[in-house]
Design a protein around this motif. Structure first.
Motif, short mmCIF file in Angstrom:
data_model
loop_
_atom_site.label_atom_id
_atom_site.label_comp_id
_atom_site.label_asym_id
_atom_site.label_seq_id
_atom_site.Cartn_x
_atom_site.Cartn_y
_atom_site.Cartn_z
N THR A 264 49.29 36.30 41.46
CA THR A 264 48.96 37.47 40.64
C THR A 264 48.24 37.11 39.34
O THR A 264 47.29 37.79 38.94
CB THR A 264 50.23 38.27 40.34
OG1 THR A 264 50.86 38.64 41.57
CG2 THR A 264 49.91 39.52 39.53
N TYR A 265 48.68 36.03 38.70
CA TYR A 265 48.19 35.74 37.35
C TYR A 265 47.29 34.50 37.24
O TYR A 265 46.54 34.38 36.27
CB TYR A 265 49.38 35.56 36.40
CG TYR A 265 50.26 36.78 36.31
CD1 TYR A 265 49.75 38.00 35.88
CD2 TYR A 265 51.60 36.72 36.69
CE1 TYR A 265 50.56 39.13 35.81
CE2 TYR A 265 52.42 37.84 36.62
CZ TYR A 265 51.89 39.04 36.19
OH TYR A 265 52.69 40.15 36.11
N LYS A 266 47.36 33.58 38.19
CA LYS A 266 46.59 32.35 38.09
C LYS A 266 45.37 32.32 39.01
O LYS A 266 44.37 31.67 38.69
CB LYS A 266 47.48 31.15 38.43
CG LYS A 266 48.71 31.02 37.54
CD LYS A 266 48.35 30.72 36.09
CE LYS A 266 49.59 30.52 35.24
NZ LYS A 266 49.24 30.25 33.82
N MET A 267 45.44 32.99 40.12
CA MET A 267 44.34 32.98 41.07
C MET A 267 43.18 33.81 40.52
O MET A 267 43.40 34.83 39.85
CB MET A 267 44.79 33.52 42.42
CG MET A 267 43.88 33.20 43.57
SD MET A 267 44.61 33.62 45.17
CE MET A 267 44.76 35.40 45.00
N PRO A 268 41.93 33.41 40.78
CA PRO A 268 40.78 34.16 40.25
C PRO A 268 40.82 35.63 40.65
O PRO A 268 41.13 35.98 41.80
CB PRO A 268 39.58 33.44 40.89
CG PRO A 268 40.07 32.05 41.16
CD PRO A 268 41.52 32.19 41.52
N SER A 269 40.48 36.47 39.72
CA SER A 269 40.50 37.92 39.98
C SER A 269 39.46 38.31 41.02
O SER A 269 39.59 39.35 41.67
CB SER A 269 40.25 38.68 38.68
OG SER A 269 39.00 38.32 38.12
N THR A 270 38.44 37.46 41.18
CA THR A 270 37.44 37.76 42.21
C THR A 270 38.05 37.77 43.61
O THR A 270 37.60 38.52 44.48
CB THR A 270 36.30 36.71 42.16
OG1 THR A 270 36.87 35.39 42.19
CG2 THR A 270 35.47 36.87 40.89
N ILE A 271 39.07 36.95 43.81
CA ILE A 271 39.75 36.95 45.11
C ILE A 271 40.56 38.23 45.27
O ILE A 271 40.58 38.84 46.35
CB ILE A 271 40.64 35.70 45.25
CG1 ILE A 271 39.77 34.44 45.29
CG2 ILE A 271 41.50 35.80 46.52
CD1 ILE A 271 40.55 33.16 45.48
#
Length: 355
Positions: A264-271
Protein backbone atom coordinates in the motif's frame (compact mmCIF):
# COMPACT_ATOMS: atom_id res chain seq x y z
CA UNK A 1 36.43 -92.30 23.93
CA UNK A 2 38.34 -91.54 27.13
CA UNK A 3 36.74 -89.34 29.66
CA UNK A 4 37.09 -85.73 28.89
CA UNK A 5 37.64 -86.40 25.14
CA UNK A 6 41.40 -85.72 25.36
CA UNK A 7 43.72 -86.01 22.33
CA UNK A 8 45.02 -89.27 23.79
CA UNK A 9 41.63 -90.95 23.51
CA UNK A 10 40.99 -93.70 20.92
CA UNK A 11 38.26 -94.41 18.33
CA UNK A 12 36.80 -97.91 18.00
CA UNK A 13 35.20 -98.59 14.56
CA UNK A 14 33.64 -101.91 15.59
CA UNK A 15 36.04 -104.27 13.71
CA UNK A 16 38.42 -104.57 16.60
CA UNK A 17 40.82 -101.97 15.22
CA UNK A 18 41.60 -99.16 17.53
CA UNK A 19 43.06 -96.04 16.00
CA UNK A 20 44.41 -92.98 17.70
CA UNK A 21 42.01 -90.01 17.95
CA UNK A 22 42.49 -87.38 15.19
CA UNK A 23 40.39 -84.18 15.09
CA UNK A 24 41.27 -83.66 11.43
CA UNK A 25 39.99 -87.16 10.52
CA UNK A 26 36.82 -86.59 12.50
CA UNK A 27 36.10 -83.40 10.49
CA UNK A 28 36.85 -85.18 7.22
CA UNK A 29 34.81 -88.30 7.98
CA UNK A 30 31.31 -88.54 6.30
CA UNK A 31 28.56 -87.36 8.69
CA UNK A 32 25.46 -88.36 6.77
CA UNK A 33 22.46 -86.30 5.50
CA UNK A 34 21.98 -84.40 8.76
CA UNK A 35 25.54 -83.15 8.71
CA UNK A 36 25.24 -82.02 5.06
CA UNK A 37 22.10 -79.98 5.78
CA UNK A 38 23.80 -78.40 8.77
CA UNK A 39 26.75 -77.37 6.63
CA UNK A 40 24.43 -75.89 4.01
CA UNK A 41 22.52 -73.99 6.68
CA UNK A 42 25.73 -72.57 8.11
CA UNK A 43 26.80 -71.49 4.62
CA UNK A 44 23.50 -69.76 3.95
CA UNK A 45 23.61 -67.98 7.30
CA UNK A 46 27.08 -66.72 6.52
CA UNK A 47 26.01 -65.33 3.15
CA UNK A 48 22.89 -63.75 4.69
CA UNK A 49 25.03 -61.93 7.23
CA UNK A 50 27.27 -60.62 4.46
CA UNK A 51 24.23 -59.39 2.47
CA UNK A 52 22.81 -57.72 5.57
CA UNK A 53 26.11 -55.90 6.09
CA UNK A 54 26.14 -54.74 2.47
CA UNK A 55 22.55 -53.50 2.68
CA UNK A 56 23.29 -51.72 5.95
CA UNK A 57 26.24 -49.95 4.35
CA UNK A 58 24.11 -48.98 1.32
CA UNK A 59 21.34 -47.64 3.57
CA UNK A 60 23.86 -45.61 5.54
CA UNK A 61 25.24 -44.18 2.29
CA UNK A 62 21.75 -43.22 1.04
CA UNK A 63 20.94 -41.61 4.39
CA UNK A 64 24.15 -39.60 4.24
CA UNK A 65 23.32 -38.36 0.73
CA UNK A 66 19.80 -37.34 1.85
CA UNK A 67 21.21 -35.43 4.81
CA UNK A 68 23.66 -33.61 2.56
CA UNK A 69 20.91 -32.75 0.08
CA UNK A 70 18.64 -31.53 2.86
CA UNK A 71 21.39 -29.27 4.10
CA UNK A 72 21.63 -27.72 0.64
CA UNK A 73 17.89 -27.25 0.00
CA UNK A 74 17.65 -24.43 2.55
CA UNK A 75 20.35 -22.19 1.05
CA UNK A 76 19.08 -22.81 -2.48
CA UNK A 77 15.55 -21.82 -1.55
CA UNK A 78 16.49 -19.01 0.78
CA UNK A 79 14.82 -20.90 3.61
CA UNK A 80 15.71 -20.24 7.23
CA UNK A 81 15.27 -23.54 9.03
CA UNK A 82 15.91 -21.78 12.33
CA UNK A 83 12.69 -19.74 12.50
CA UNK A 84 13.29 -16.05 12.99
CA UNK A 85 10.20 -15.81 15.17
CA UNK A 86 10.57 -16.64 18.84
CA UNK A 87 8.82 -19.69 20.22
CA UNK A 88 6.71 -17.46 22.47
CA UNK A 89 5.52 -15.24 19.62
CA UNK A 90 1.76 -15.37 19.03
CA UNK A 91 2.59 -15.52 15.32
CA UNK A 92 3.48 -19.18 15.78
CA UNK A 93 0.06 -20.10 17.14
CA UNK A 94 -2.10 -19.54 14.09
CA UNK A 95 -2.95 -17.45 11.06
CA UNK A 96 -5.55 -15.03 9.79
CA UNK A 97 -7.60 -16.06 6.75
CA UNK A 98 -8.13 -13.14 4.36
CA UNK A 99 -11.00 -13.91 1.98
CA UNK A 100 -11.54 -11.77 -1.09
CA UNK A 101 -15.15 -11.82 -2.28
CA UNK A 102 -17.48 -9.94 -4.59
CA UNK A 103 -21.19 -10.56 -4.94
CA UNK A 104 -20.94 -14.28 -4.26
CA UNK A 105 -22.46 -14.67 -0.80
CA UNK A 106 -23.23 -18.35 -1.31
CA UNK A 107 -19.53 -19.06 -1.93
CA UNK A 108 -18.51 -16.80 0.94
CA UNK A 109 -20.68 -18.82 3.34
CA UNK A 110 -19.01 -22.08 2.26
CA UNK A 111 -15.53 -20.57 2.53
CA UNK A 112 -16.08 -19.14 6.01
CA UNK A 113 -17.63 -22.38 7.23
CA UNK A 114 -14.66 -24.39 5.94
CA UNK A 115 -11.83 -22.21 7.23
CA UNK A 116 -13.53 -21.79 10.59
CA UNK A 117 -13.16 -25.56 11.02
CA UNK A 118 -9.37 -25.45 10.60
CA UNK A 119 -7.68 -25.61 14.03
CA UNK A 120 -5.03 -22.95 13.32
CA UNK A 121 -7.47 -20.30 12.04
CA UNK A 122 -7.27 -17.43 14.54
CA UNK A 123 -9.35 -14.86 12.65
CA UNK A 124 -11.27 -14.47 9.39
CA UNK A 125 -11.31 -11.16 7.53
CA UNK A 126 -13.58 -10.62 4.53
CA UNK A 127 -12.52 -8.03 1.95
CA UNK A 128 -15.85 -6.39 1.06
CA UNK A 129 -15.79 -4.06 -1.97
CA UNK A 130 -19.46 -3.71 -2.84
CA UNK A 131 -21.41 -0.45 -2.84
CA UNK A 132 -23.76 -1.64 -0.11
CA UNK A 133 -22.45 -2.89 3.22
CA UNK A 134 -22.96 -6.55 4.08
CA UNK A 135 -26.48 -7.22 5.37
CA UNK A 136 -26.87 -7.98 9.06
CA UNK A 137 -28.47 -11.32 8.17
CA UNK A 138 -25.25 -12.37 6.42
CA UNK A 139 -23.11 -11.27 9.37
CA UNK A 140 -25.31 -13.16 11.80
CA UNK A 141 -25.27 -16.29 9.65
CA UNK A 142 -21.47 -16.27 9.36
CA UNK A 143 -20.95 -15.71 13.09
CA UNK A 144 -23.29 -18.59 13.88
CA UNK A 145 -21.57 -20.89 11.42
CA UNK A 146 -18.18 -20.03 12.93
CA UNK A 147 -19.45 -20.89 16.41
CA UNK A 148 -20.79 -24.23 15.21
CA UNK A 149 -17.93 -25.26 12.93
CA UNK A 150 -14.90 -24.16 14.95
CA UNK A 151 -13.32 -26.98 16.96
CA UNK A 152 -11.39 -24.65 19.26
CA UNK A 153 -12.39 -23.14 22.57
CA UNK A 154 -11.14 -19.85 21.10
CA UNK A 155 -13.49 -19.09 18.21
CA UNK A 156 -12.06 -17.25 15.20
CA UNK A 157 -12.95 -13.58 15.09
CA UNK A 158 -14.94 -12.47 12.03
CA UNK A 159 -14.45 -9.01 10.54
CA UNK A 160 -15.58 -7.34 7.34
CA UNK A 161 -13.04 -4.93 5.86
CA UNK A 162 -15.29 -2.44 4.08
CA UNK A 163 -14.20 -0.51 0.98
CA UNK A 164 -15.96 2.28 -0.84
CA UNK A 165 -15.07 1.11 -4.35
CA UNK A 166 -14.57 -2.15 -6.19
CA UNK A 167 -10.78 -2.32 -6.57
CA UNK A 168 -8.46 -5.33 -6.50
CA UNK A 169 -5.92 -3.30 -4.52
CA UNK A 170 -8.36 -3.54 -1.62
CA UNK A 171 -7.32 -7.10 -0.86
CA UNK A 172 -3.89 -5.90 0.26
CA UNK A 173 -4.83 -2.97 2.45
CA UNK A 174 -3.17 -2.92 5.91
CA UNK A 175 -5.24 -4.29 8.79
CA UNK A 176 -4.96 -2.95 12.32
CA UNK A 177 -5.02 -5.11 15.43
CA UNK A 178 -3.76 -8.38 13.94
CA UNK A 179 -2.54 -10.86 16.56
CA UNK A 180 -0.67 -13.05 14.06
CA UNK A 181 1.92 -12.25 11.41
CA UNK A 182 0.78 -15.07 9.12
CA UNK A 183 -1.89 -14.22 6.57
CA UNK A 184 -3.50 -16.80 4.35
CA UNK A 185 -4.89 -14.94 1.35
CA UNK A 186 -7.56 -16.85 -0.54
CA UNK A 187 -10.39 -16.28 -3.02
CA UNK A 188 -13.92 -17.08 -1.96
CA UNK A 189 -14.18 -19.93 -4.48
CA UNK A 190 -11.15 -21.94 -3.29
CA UNK A 191 -11.13 -24.43 -0.44
CA UNK A 192 -7.87 -25.88 0.86
CA UNK A 193 -8.21 -28.95 3.15
CA UNK A 194 -7.30 -28.10 6.74
CA UNK A 195 -4.50 -30.67 6.96
CA UNK A 196 -2.93 -29.32 3.76
CA UNK A 197 -3.33 -25.75 5.01
CA UNK A 198 -1.61 -26.56 8.30
CA UNK A 199 1.30 -28.18 6.47
CA UNK A 200 1.74 -25.05 4.34
CA UNK A 201 1.65 -22.98 7.53
CA UNK A 202 4.53 -25.00 9.01
CA UNK A 203 6.48 -24.44 5.79
CA UNK A 204 5.83 -20.69 6.00
CA UNK A 205 7.06 -20.67 9.61
CA UNK A 206 10.49 -21.82 8.44
CA UNK A 207 10.72 -18.83 6.09
CA UNK A 208 8.21 -16.13 7.12
CA UNK A 209 9.51 -13.55 4.62
CA UNK A 210 8.64 -15.79 1.66
CA UNK A 211 5.32 -16.42 -0.05
CA UNK A 212 4.14 -20.01 0.37
CA UNK A 213 1.21 -21.12 -1.75
CA UNK A 214 -0.64 -23.61 -3.89
CA UNK A 215 -1.00 -21.91 -7.29
CA UNK A 216 2.40 -21.62 -9.07
CA UNK A 217 3.10 -19.55 -12.16
CA UNK A 218 6.21 -18.75 -14.23
CA UNK A 219 7.75 -15.90 -16.23
CA UNK A 220 9.31 -17.20 -19.44
CA UNK A 221 11.79 -15.36 -21.67
CA UNK A 222 9.83 -14.49 -24.81
CA UNK A 223 11.91 -12.26 -27.09
CA UNK A 224 14.22 -9.28 -27.20
CA UNK A 225 13.55 -6.15 -29.27
CA UNK A 226 15.88 -3.17 -29.48
CA UNK A 227 17.73 -4.31 -26.39
CA UNK A 228 14.52 -4.75 -24.38
CA UNK A 229 13.72 -8.21 -23.03
CA UNK A 230 10.10 -9.33 -23.03
CA UNK A 231 8.63 -12.11 -20.91
CA UNK A 232 5.65 -14.39 -21.27
CA UNK A 233 3.34 -15.25 -18.41
CA UNK A 234 3.35 -19.02 -17.92
CA UNK A 235 0.12 -20.58 -16.67
CA UNK A 236 -0.44 -23.85 -14.88
CA UNK A 237 0.22 -26.14 -17.84
CA UNK A 238 3.68 -24.69 -18.48
CA UNK A 239 4.51 -25.20 -14.79
CA UNK A 240 3.14 -28.73 -14.88
CA UNK A 241 5.16 -29.57 -18.00
CA UNK A 242 8.49 -28.14 -16.83
CA UNK A 243 8.21 -28.25 -13.05
CA UNK A 244 9.54 -24.67 -12.97
CA UNK A 245 7.87 -21.66 -11.34
CA UNK A 246 8.75 -18.20 -10.03
CA UNK A 247 5.47 -17.02 -8.49
CA UNK A 248 2.70 -18.34 -6.28
CA UNK A 249 -0.57 -16.48 -6.68
CA UNK A 250 -2.21 -14.73 -3.74
CA UNK A 251 -5.47 -16.50 -4.51
CA UNK A 252 -4.20 -19.23 -2.15
CA UNK A 253 -0.96 -18.27 -0.38
CA UNK A 254 0.63 -17.41 2.97
CA UNK A 255 2.63 -14.22 3.42
CA UNK A 256 3.73 -11.93 6.26
CA UNK A 257 1.38 -9.13 7.26
CA UNK A 258 4.15 -6.55 6.69
CA UNK A 259 3.63 -6.93 2.95
CA UNK A 260 0.21 -5.32 3.28
CA UNK A 261 1.89 -2.09 4.39
CA UNK A 262 4.59 -2.39 1.75
CA UNK A 263 2.08 -3.02 -1.03
CA UNK A 264 0.00 0.00 0.00
CA UNK A 265 2.67 2.51 0.98
CA UNK A 266 6.01 1.40 -0.54
CA UNK A 267 5.11 0.04 -3.95
CA UNK A 268 4.99 2.61 -6.80
CA UNK A 269 1.60 4.23 -7.19
CA UNK A 270 1.82 3.57 -10.92
CA UNK A 271 1.29 -0.11 -10.16
CA UNK A 272 -1.76 0.69 -8.04
CA UNK A 273 -3.16 2.75 -10.89
CA UNK A 274 -2.46 -0.05 -13.35
CA UNK A 275 -4.31 -2.63 -11.23
CA UNK A 276 -7.23 -0.22 -10.79
CA UNK A 277 -7.45 0.51 -14.49
CA UNK A 278 -7.02 -3.06 -15.77
CA UNK A 279 -8.91 -4.78 -12.93
CA UNK A 280 -6.23 -7.46 -12.99
CA UNK A 281 -2.72 -8.49 -11.92
CA UNK A 282 -2.68 -7.49 -8.24
CA UNK A 283 -1.36 -10.99 -7.52
CA UNK A 284 1.56 -10.56 -9.93
CA UNK A 285 2.32 -7.20 -8.31
CA UNK A 286 2.47 -8.86 -4.88
CA UNK A 287 4.74 -11.65 -6.17
CA UNK A 288 7.14 -9.07 -7.63
CA UNK A 289 7.10 -7.10 -4.39
CA UNK A 290 7.98 -10.10 -2.20
CA UNK A 291 10.63 -11.35 -4.63
CA UNK A 292 12.22 -7.91 -4.69
CA UNK A 293 12.47 -7.97 -0.89
CA UNK A 294 13.68 -11.55 -0.43
CA UNK A 295 15.76 -12.02 -3.61
CA UNK A 296 14.54 -15.62 -3.40
CA UNK A 297 11.85 -17.78 -5.01
CA UNK A 298 8.50 -18.52 -3.39
CA UNK A 299 7.59 -22.00 -2.19
CA UNK A 300 5.03 -24.14 -3.96
CA UNK A 301 3.28 -26.58 -1.64
CA UNK A 302 1.84 -29.74 -3.12
CA UNK A 303 -1.79 -30.18 -2.17
CA UNK A 304 -5.25 -30.51 -3.62
CA UNK A 305 -7.40 -27.39 -3.66
CA UNK A 306 -11.07 -27.44 -4.49
CA UNK A 307 -12.66 -24.83 -6.74
CA UNK A 308 -16.30 -24.28 -5.87
CA UNK A 309 -16.95 -21.36 -8.23
CA UNK A 310 -17.84 -21.54 -11.91
CA UNK A 311 -16.40 -18.26 -13.16
CA UNK A 312 -13.85 -15.56 -12.41
CA UNK A 313 -11.47 -13.06 -13.99
CA UNK A 314 -9.31 -15.85 -15.42
CA UNK A 315 -12.25 -17.13 -17.44
CA UNK A 316 -12.66 -13.87 -19.38
CA UNK A 317 -11.51 -13.57 -23.00
CA UNK A 318 -8.04 -12.11 -23.46
CA UNK A 319 -6.98 -12.92 -19.91
CA UNK A 320 -3.55 -14.33 -20.84
CA UNK A 321 -2.75 -11.37 -23.07
CA UNK A 322 -3.48 -8.95 -20.25
CA UNK A 323 -1.33 -11.00 -17.90
CA UNK A 324 1.56 -10.86 -20.36
CA UNK A 325 1.22 -7.10 -20.67
CA UNK A 326 1.09 -6.36 -16.97
CA UNK A 327 3.99 -8.73 -16.24
CA UNK A 328 6.24 -6.82 -18.65
CA UNK A 329 4.94 -3.42 -17.57
CA UNK A 330 5.60 -4.21 -13.91
CA UNK A 331 9.07 -5.64 -14.61
CA UNK A 332 9.99 -2.47 -16.49
CA UNK A 333 9.61 -0.55 -13.21
CA UNK A 334 12.40 -2.56 -11.59
CA UNK A 335 16.07 -2.15 -12.43
CA UNK A 336 16.31 -5.95 -12.75
CA UNK A 337 13.85 -8.83 -12.88
CA UNK A 338 13.22 -9.65 -9.20
CA UNK A 339 11.52 -12.99 -9.87
CA UNK A 340 13.62 -16.08 -9.12
CA UNK A 341 12.67 -19.41 -10.68
CA UNK A 342 12.97 -22.76 -8.94
CA UNK A 343 12.04 -26.44 -9.35
CA UNK A 344 11.64 -27.29 -5.68
CA UNK A 345 8.26 -28.19 -4.19
CA UNK A 346 7.30 -28.77 -0.55
CA UNK A 347 5.63 -32.15 -0.03
CA UNK A 348 4.17 -33.60 3.15
CA UNK A 349 5.91 -36.98 3.38
CA UNK A 350 3.15 -38.30 5.64
CA UNK A 351 0.78 -38.16 2.69
CA UNK A 352 3.12 -39.91 0.25
CA UNK A 353 3.43 -43.66 -0.30
CA UNK A 354 6.94 -43.27 -1.68
CA UNK A 355 9.30 -40.37 -1.12
Amino acid sequence: MAAGGSPDAALNFGDGAVLPYSPAKVKAAPRGRTSSWSSLLLLLLGRTRKLAKVRLLLAAGVLLVLVLLASQVGPLMGWNHQPSLSASSPSRDGYMVLINTWRRNSLLKKAVAHYASCPKTDAIHVVWSENDPPPESLKTYLRNIIMSRSRNSHKPKLQFDLNEEDNLNNRFKPINGLTNDAIFSVDDDLLVPCSTLEFAFTVWQTTPDTMVGFVPRMHWLDEQKNGVVYYKYGGWWSVWWTGTYSMVLSKAAFFHQKYLDMYTYKMPSTIHDYVTRERNCEDIAMSLLVANVTQAPPIWVKGKIHEIGSYGISSLAGHNKRRNNCLNDFISLYSAVPLVSTNIKAVDAREEWFW
